[in-house]
Design a protein around this motif. Structure first.
Motif, PDB file in Angstrom:
ATOM      1  N   LYS A  12      -4.408   9.875   4.976  1.00  0.00           N
ATOM      2  CA  LYS A  12      -5.478   9.030   4.442  1.00  0.00           C
ATOM      3  C   LYS A  12      -5.100   8.503   3.070  1.00  0.00           C
ATOM      4  CE  LYS A  12      -9.943   7.692   3.956  1.00  0.00           C
ATOM      5  NZ  LYS A  12      -9.884   6.314   3.512  1.00  0.00           N
ATOM      6  N   GLN A  13      -4.541   9.358   2.236  1.00  0.00           N
ATOM      7  CA  GLN A  13      -4.125   8.932   0.903  1.00  0.00           C
ATOM      8  C   GLN A  13      -3.031   7.874   1.007  1.00  0.00           C
ATOM      9  OE1 GLN A  13      -2.806  12.052  -1.709  1.00  0.00           O
ATOM     10  NE2 GLN A  13      -2.241  10.637  -3.323  1.00  0.00           N
ATOM     11  N   ASN A  14      -2.027   8.109   1.862  1.00  0.00           N
ATOM     12  CA  ASN A  14      -0.965   7.120   2.059  1.00  0.00           C
ATOM     13  C   ASN A  14      -1.526   5.815   2.594  1.00  0.00           C
ATOM     14  OD1 ASN A  14       1.482   8.365   1.243  1.00  0.00           O
ATOM     15  ND2 ASN A  14       1.392   9.666   3.046  1.00  0.00           N
ATOM     16  N   TYR A  15      -2.435   5.915   3.539  1.00  0.00           N
ATOM     17  CA  TYR A  15      -3.063   4.740   4.137  1.00  0.00           C
ATOM     18  C   TYR A  15      -3.754   3.900   3.064  1.00  0.00           C
ATOM     19  CZ  TYR A  15      -6.301   2.062   7.089  1.00  0.00           C
ATOM     20  OH  TYR A  15      -7.022   1.064   7.682  1.00  0.00           O
ATOM     21  N   ASP A  16      -4.559   4.537   2.248  1.00  0.00           N
ATOM     22  CA  ASP A  16      -5.299   3.825   1.201  1.00  0.00           C
ATOM     23  C   ASP A  16      -4.361   3.166   0.191  1.00  0.00           C
ATOM     24  OD1 ASP A  16      -7.715   4.536   2.362  1.00  0.00           O
ATOM     25  OD2 ASP A  16      -8.039   6.244   1.025  1.00  0.00           O
ATOM     26  N   GLU A  17      -3.309   3.890  -0.221  1.00  0.00           N
ATOM     27  CA  GLU A  17      -2.362   3.336  -1.186  1.00  0.00           C
ATOM     28  C   GLU A  17      -1.621   2.135  -0.604  1.00  0.00           C
ATOM     29  OE1 GLU A  17       0.183   6.598  -2.224  1.00  0.00           O
ATOM     30  OE2 GLU A  17      -1.394   7.630  -3.338  1.00  0.00           O
ATOM     31  N   LEU A  18      -1.156   2.279   0.634  1.00  0.00           N
ATOM     32  CA  LEU A  18      -0.389   1.207   1.245  1.00  0.00           C
ATOM     33  C   LEU A  18      -1.255  -0.007   1.583  1.00  0.00           C
ATOM     34  CD1 LEU A  18       2.009   3.242   3.515  1.00  0.00           C
ATOM     35  CD2 LEU A  18       2.595   1.947   1.456  1.00  0.00           C
ATOM     36  N   LYS A  19      -2.504   0.233   1.896  1.00  0.00           N
ATOM     37  CA  LYS A  19      -3.417  -0.873   2.203  1.00  0.00           C
ATOM     38  C   LYS A  19      -3.445  -1.859   1.034  1.00  0.00           C
ATOM     39  CE  LYS A  19      -8.168  -1.703   3.674  1.00  0.00           C
ATOM     40  NZ  LYS A  19      -9.444  -1.071   4.007  1.00  0.00           N
ATOM     41  N   LEU A  20      -3.530  -1.335  -0.159  1.00  0.00           N
ATOM     42  CA  LEU A  20      -3.544  -2.182  -1.351  1.00  0.00           C
ATOM     43  C   LEU A  20      -2.192  -2.871  -1.558  1.00  0.00           C
ATOM     44  CD1 LEU A  20      -4.964  -3.216  -3.876  1.00  0.00           C
ATOM     45  CD2 LEU A  20      -4.239  -1.120  -5.035  1.00  0.00           C
ATOM     46  N   LYS A  21      -1.107  -2.115  -1.422  1.00  0.00           N
ATOM     47  CA  LYS A  21       0.223  -2.675  -1.640  1.00  0.00           C
ATOM     48  C   LYS A  21       0.588  -3.738  -0.603  1.00  0.00           C
ATOM     49  CE  LYS A  21       2.199   1.213  -4.094  1.00  0.00           C
ATOM     50  NZ  LYS A  21       3.258   2.215  -4.136  1.00  0.00           N
ATOM     51  N   VAL A  22       0.200  -3.504   0.647  1.00  0.00           N
ATOM     52  CA  VAL A  22       0.528  -4.453   1.709  1.00  0.00           C
ATOM     53  C   VAL A  22      -0.144  -5.794   1.463  1.00  0.00           C
ATOM     54  CG1 VAL A  22       0.156  -4.951   4.163  1.00  0.00           C
ATOM     55  CG2 VAL A  22       1.118  -2.770   3.467  1.00  0.00           C
ATOM     56  N   GLU A  28       6.815  -9.225   6.630  1.00  0.00           N
ATOM     57  CA  GLU A  28       7.278  -8.184   7.550  1.00  0.00           C
ATOM     58  C   GLU A  28       6.415  -6.938   7.429  1.00  0.00           C
ATOM     59  OE1 GLU A  28      11.071  -5.292   7.673  1.00  0.00           O
ATOM     60  OE2 GLU A  28      11.546  -7.424   7.813  1.00  0.00           O
ATOM     61  N   ALA A  29       6.135  -6.544   6.210  1.00  0.00           N
ATOM     62  CA  ALA A  29       5.282  -5.384   5.987  1.00  0.00           C
ATOM     63  C   ALA A  29       3.871  -5.661   6.488  1.00  0.00           C
ATOM     64  CB  ALA A  29       5.253  -5.011   4.500  1.00  0.00           C
ATOM     65  N   GLN A  30       3.372  -6.869   6.294  1.00  0.00           N
ATOM     66  CA  GLN A  30       2.036  -7.234   6.769  1.00  0.00           C
ATOM     67  C   GLN A  30       1.947  -7.137   8.290  1.00  0.00           C
ATOM     68  OE1 GLN A  30      -0.780  -8.048   4.832  1.00  0.00           O
ATOM     69  NE2 GLN A  30      -1.785  -7.784   6.788  1.00  0.00           N
ATOM     70  N   ASP A  31       2.981  -7.623   8.983  1.00  0.00           N
ATOM     71  CA  ASP A  31       2.990  -7.546  10.442  1.00  0.00           C
ATOM     72  C   ASP A  31       2.962  -6.100  10.925  1.00  0.00           C
ATOM     73  OD1 ASP A  31       3.051 -10.295  10.552  1.00  0.00           O
ATOM     74  OD2 ASP A  31       5.209 -10.415  10.982  1.00  0.00           O
ATOM     75  N   GLU A  32       3.780  -5.250  10.314  1.00  0.00           N
ATOM     76  CA  GLU A  32       3.783  -3.842  10.715  1.00  0.00           C
ATOM     77  C   GLU A  32       2.454  -3.187  10.368  1.00  0.00           C
ATOM     78  OE1 GLU A  32       6.436   0.199  10.729  1.00  0.00           O
ATOM     79  OE2 GLU A  32       7.235  -1.571   9.712  1.00  0.00           O
ATOM     80  N   TRP A  33       1.891  -3.562   9.229  1.00  0.00           N
ATOM     81  CA  TRP A  33       0.592  -3.022   8.824  1.00  0.00           C
ATOM     82  C   TRP A  33      -0.483  -3.368   9.849  1.00  0.00           C
ATOM     83  CZ3 TRP A  33      -1.193   0.550   5.767  1.00  0.00           C
ATOM     84  CH2 TRP A  33      -2.544   0.589   5.482  1.00  0.00           C
ATOM     85  N   ASP A  34      -0.500  -4.609  10.306  1.00  0.00           N
ATOM     86  CA  ASP A  34      -1.493  -5.026  11.285  1.00  0.00           C
ATOM     87  C   ASP A  34      -1.406  -4.188  12.557  1.00  0.00           C
ATOM     88  OD1 ASP A  34      -2.373  -6.964   9.534  1.00  0.00           O
ATOM     89  OD2 ASP A  34      -1.254  -8.600  10.489  1.00  0.00           O
ATOM     90  N   GLU A  35      -0.176  -3.926  12.991  1.00  0.00           N
ATOM     91  CA  GLU A  35       0.029  -3.089  14.180  1.00  0.00           C
ATOM     92  C   GLU A  35      -0.420  -1.652  13.913  1.00  0.00           C
ATOM     93  OE1 GLU A  35       3.798  -1.268  16.596  1.00  0.00           O
ATOM     94  OE2 GLU A  35       3.962  -3.334  15.915  1.00  0.00           O
ATOM     95  N   LEU A  36      -0.161  -1.187  12.718  1.00  0.00           N
ATOM     96  CA  LEU A  36      -0.496   0.181  12.351  1.00  0.00           C
ATOM     97  C   LEU A  36      -2.001   0.410  12.259  1.00  0.00           C
ATOM     98  CD1 LEU A  36       0.719   2.890  11.407  1.00  0.00           C
ATOM     99  CD2 LEU A  36       0.703   1.963   9.100  1.00  0.00           C
ATOM    100  N   ARG A  73       8.380   3.246   6.288  1.00  0.00           N
ATOM    101  CA  ARG A  73       9.031   1.940   6.477  1.00  0.00           C
ATOM    102  C   ARG A  73       8.351   0.867   5.654  1.00  0.00           C
ATOM    103  NH1 ARG A  73       8.936   3.670  11.768  1.00  0.00           N
ATOM    104  NH2 ARG A  73       7.252   2.249  12.295  1.00  0.00           N
ATOM    105  N   ILE A  74       7.023   0.875   5.643  1.00  0.00           N
ATOM    106  CA  ILE A  74       6.286  -0.135   4.873  1.00  0.00           C
ATOM    107  C   ILE A  74       6.536   0.057   3.385  1.00  0.00           C
ATOM    108  CG2 ILE A  74       3.979  -0.919   4.220  1.00  0.00           C
ATOM    109  CD1 ILE A  74       3.130  -0.340   7.133  1.00  0.00           C
ATOM    110  N   ARG A  75       6.520   1.297   2.935  1.00  0.00           N
ATOM    111  CA  ARG A  75       6.762   1.583   1.514  1.00  0.00           C
ATOM    112  C   ARG A  75       8.137   1.070   1.104  1.00  0.00           C
ATOM    113  NH1 ARG A  75       3.609   4.880  -1.085  1.00  0.00           N
ATOM    114  NH2 ARG A  75       3.068   6.115   0.603  1.00  0.00           N
ATOM    115  N   LYS A  76       9.155   1.260   1.958  1.00  0.00           N
ATOM    116  CA  LYS A  76      10.508   0.787   1.657  1.00  0.00           C
ATOM    117  C   LYS A  76      10.560  -0.741   1.635  1.00  0.00           C
ATOM    118  CE  LYS A  76      12.923   4.829   3.414  1.00  0.00           C
ATOM    119  NZ  LYS A  76      13.765   5.370   4.488  1.00  0.00           N
ATOM    120  N   ALA A  77       9.794  -1.383   2.512  1.00  0.00           N
ATOM    121  CA  ALA A  77       9.788  -2.840   2.573  1.00  0.00           C
ATOM    122  C   ALA A  77       9.144  -3.452   1.338  1.00  0.00           C
ATOM    123  CB  ALA A  77       9.057  -3.320   3.828  1.00  0.00           C
ATOM    124  N   LEU A  78       8.272  -2.694   0.690  1.00  0.00           N
ATOM    125  CA  LEU A  78       7.602  -3.194  -0.507  1.00  0.00           C
ATOM    126  C   LEU A  78       8.464  -2.891  -1.695  1.00  0.00           C
ATOM    127  CD1 LEU A  78       3.969  -2.050   0.323  1.00  0.00           C
ATOM    128  CD2 LEU A  78       4.901  -4.337   0.547  1.00  0.00           C
TER     129      LEU A  78
END
Length: 78
Positions: A12-22, A28-36, A73-78
């Motif tokens: 949940k913490q990772n999800y919330d942090e990445l939601k803002l960063k994405v 590319e990160a946005q596409d993976e985020w949408d799937e996630l 993967r998303i964190r690395k892409a950002l």
């Protein structure tokens, strides 16, 4: 604290942090985020059932692992 609850809180913490960063990240990160998003909703609903690890079985552990990998993967892409 149960292992499942701890994993759910960490995810949940990772999800919330990445939601803002994405939001500010690459396409590319946005596409993976949408799937996630859909997979996260499924995980969160299962975690909220407060079933034991045994009841959730291997599928829950696999989904949690897949979410961790996707977050990485998303964190690395950002």
């Amino acid at each position: 604290m149960s292992d499942i609850k701890k994993m759910a809180e960490e995810l949940k913490q990772n999800y919330d942090e990445l939601k803002l960063k994405v939001h500010l990240g690459s396409k590319e990160a946005q596409d993976e985020w949408d799937e996630l998003q859909e997979r996260w909703k499924h995980f969160e609903s299962q975690a909220n059932l407060k079933k034991s690890k045994e009841d959730l079985g291997d599928a829950f552990e696999i989904l949690g692992s897949e979410l961790k990998d996707a977050f990485s993967r998303i964190r690395k892409a950002l």
